[in-house]
Design an enzyme around this catalytic site. Structure first.
Site, PDB file in Angstrom:
ATOM      1  N   ASP A  75       0.822  -1.200   0.000  1.00 45.42           N
ATOM      2  CA  ASP A  75       0.000   0.000   0.000  1.00 45.42           C
ATOM      3  C   ASP A  75       0.865   1.262   0.000  1.00 45.42           C
ATOM      4  O   ASP A  75       1.580   1.523   0.965  1.00 45.42           O
ATOM      5  CB  ASP A  75      -0.892  -0.036   1.250  1.00 45.42           C
ATOM      6  CG  ASP A  75      -1.888   1.107   1.305  1.00 45.42           C
ATOM      7  OD1 ASP A  75      -1.971   1.870   0.325  1.00 45.42           O
ATOM      8  OD2 ASP A  75      -2.570   1.234   2.331  1.00 45.42           O
ATOM      9  N   ASP A 125      -2.264   6.281  -6.041  1.00 45.52           N
ATOM     10  CA  ASP A 125      -2.481   5.426  -4.880  1.00 45.52           C
ATOM     11  C   ASP A 125      -2.694   3.984  -5.337  1.00 45.52           C
ATOM     12  O   ASP A 125      -3.526   3.724  -6.214  1.00 45.52           O
ATOM     13  CB  ASP A 125      -3.700   5.931  -4.100  1.00 45.52           C
ATOM     14  CG  ASP A 125      -3.966   5.127  -2.836  1.00 45.52           C
ATOM     15  OD1 ASP A 125      -3.000   4.807  -2.121  1.00 45.52           O
ATOM     16  OD2 ASP A 125      -5.141   4.826  -2.560  1.00 45.52           O
TER      17      ASP A 125
END
Length: 475
Positions: free
Chosen positions: A153, A353
């Protein structure tokens, strides 16, 4: 003589006519080729799930490379007993939770002007947690090493995994839960150490203390959380890529939608992220390629050794240092530049992201995108919206489709073509949708999500203050 001149004139005229005709034909061909260049024509089946694993050529074979897999795809080792696949509605609900948490994090971290060698690669797989759609890699932890599947992430900093004895709570995960007492290289971090204090910026929470051992706590946008001891341990990325004394969270109370993964690997910009902790080894450079389909694999690689020569870079935005900010300048659909003022993207800002599924655009920009896309898709019947996706088509009567190519223009004169699988999101052949969504307001931060990043090698050169893109797939 006159007849001879007439013949020459006639031949000249014929030659001229022939040259013009050829030129006109060549021009027509070129125009057609240019037009075709702005569209993708492909089998509808390429958007639909496959039950057969088709790993990329790189897969985990690249030196220092981790394989990335989709958690619910046939390449995943997760069983349906461990991981219940989410519905599309659940995926998008969690995705919105993640978007909301990113906005909240930005609100509590005021924007500032901080600017943003060896290599190792891990294969990447996609899961559905912490705002869903995340991707999974397998790393080794401890001595002897135990393999653990972790969500990677770019929006998180702290790496953590569930740990025995699960003093309060552990959710179900695929592999055995890590037991620090069985490792000869595990060490707890004391409350008084500066590393313990570093948790404040990495997690947004002040650390606690239990019997002089530092205690971390982190919560995600969908209310998932992990609390436990802060420790350090040997981290094995590949047999040749080992990180000694790696700081991580050893979770004793873990709850949420981590879907069988053992925890999370944080690729953010904080000093506790794996990117910063391995700066001496990999120079704050990492790259990943997310597979085009759940039935294929991608990779996550650390260091500049695997970065190709065809990478085009855009500068990291200096507007903020919490996430990886980029400057989006404009977009085109099927070769038509969208009539969007550059001030629209300047007002919103944009981050890239790995955990957000669907790209979010300012509503003004999305409106122009959707309108132009629809105008170039008139041969296909529209159908009902799919959650946050409002431009959807019923393609049940088609086997081959032609869709306009979407191009995003980034700062640094870097143009990125979105792949077909990054353009459309299919919920079966009767509901195939444009895979972009509008924010609520033009002032909300834009997000370049993971669906649009499919099959593009994304290179984060954090030390160099830039992010690069290379087209051509994960092989």
């Amino acid at each position: 003589m006159a007849s001879s001149n007439s013949l020459i004139l006639l031949l000249s005229s014929c030659s001229l006519f022939f040259v013009l005709a050829v030129a006109r034909k060549e021009f027509t061909l070129e125009a057609g080729e240019v037009e075709a260049h702005h569209f993708h024509t492909l089998q509808l089946s390429s958007f639909l799930p496959s039950s057969v694993c088709n790993p990329s050529a790189i897969g985990g074979k690249k030196s220092g490379s981790l394989e990335v897999v989709h958690k619910h795809g046939p390449c995943s080792k997760f069983t349906k007993d461990t991981v219940k696949p989410l519905t599309v509605e659940e995926i998008f609900t969690h995705d919105q939770s993640r978007v909301d948490s990113i906005r909240a994090k930005l609100a509590t971290n005021p924007l500032n002007k901080d600017t943003l060698g060896s290599k190792t690669t891990l294969p990447a797989k996609s899961g559905s947690t912490i705002g869903s759609g995340n991707y999974i890699v397998t790393v080794g932890l401890g001595t002897p090493k135990k393999d653990l599947s972790l969500i990677f992430d770019t929006g998180s900093d702290l790496t953590w995994t569930q740990c025995q004895p699960c003093a309060r709570s552990c959710y179900s995960q695929q592999e055995p839960i890590f037991a620090p007492s069985m490792s000869t290289t595990y060490t707890n971090i004391s409350c008084s150490s500066t590393s313990c204090s570093d948790l404040i910026s990495a997690t947004g929470n002040t650390p606690g203390c239990s019997s002089s051992t530092c205690v971390y706590g982190i919560q995600y946008g969908d209310q998932s959380f992990s609390v436990g001891f802060f420790g350090k341990e040997k981290l094995t990325l590949t047999s040749k890529d080992v990180v000694d004394g790696f700081f991580f969270g050893c979770g004793q109370n873990n709850q949420g939608l981590f879907g069988g993964a053992a925890g999370l690997i944080g690729l953010g910009r904080d000093k506790l992220s794996i990117v910063s902790q391995t700066a001496n080894k990999y120079g704050k450079v990492f790259a990943y390629c997310l597979p085009s389909r759940a039935s294929s694999t991608g990779y996550l690689t650390f260091g500049s050794g695997g970065v190709g020569s065809n990478v085009k870079y855009t500068p990291l935005s200096t507007a903020q240092n919490t996430f990886y900010g980029l400057d989006l300048l404009g977009m085109s659909v099927g070769g038509t530049k969208l009539p969007i003022s550059s001030s629209v993207f300047q007002t919103s800002g944009m981050i890239i992201d790995s955990g957000t599924v669907i790209t979010r655009l300012p509503p003004t920009a999305y409106s122009a995108l959707s309108k132009t896309f629809r105008a170039q898709m008139t041969k296909y019947p529209l159908t009902k919206a799919l959650s946050i996706l409002d431009t959807c088509y019923d393609l049940s009567n088609f086997t081959t489709i032609t869709i306009p190519k979407i191009t995003m223009f980034w700062g640094g004169n870097t143009n990125v073509d979105i792949t077909p699988q990054g353009t459309l999101y299919a919920n079966g052949v009767q509901q195939v949708c444009l895979a972009f969504a509008p924010n609520g307001d033009d002032s909300d931060i834009g997000i370049f999500g993971n669906v649009q990043q499919k099959s593009i090698a994304v290179v984060y050169d954090v030390a160099g203050g830039k992010v690069g893109f290379a087209q051509g797939g994960c092989a």
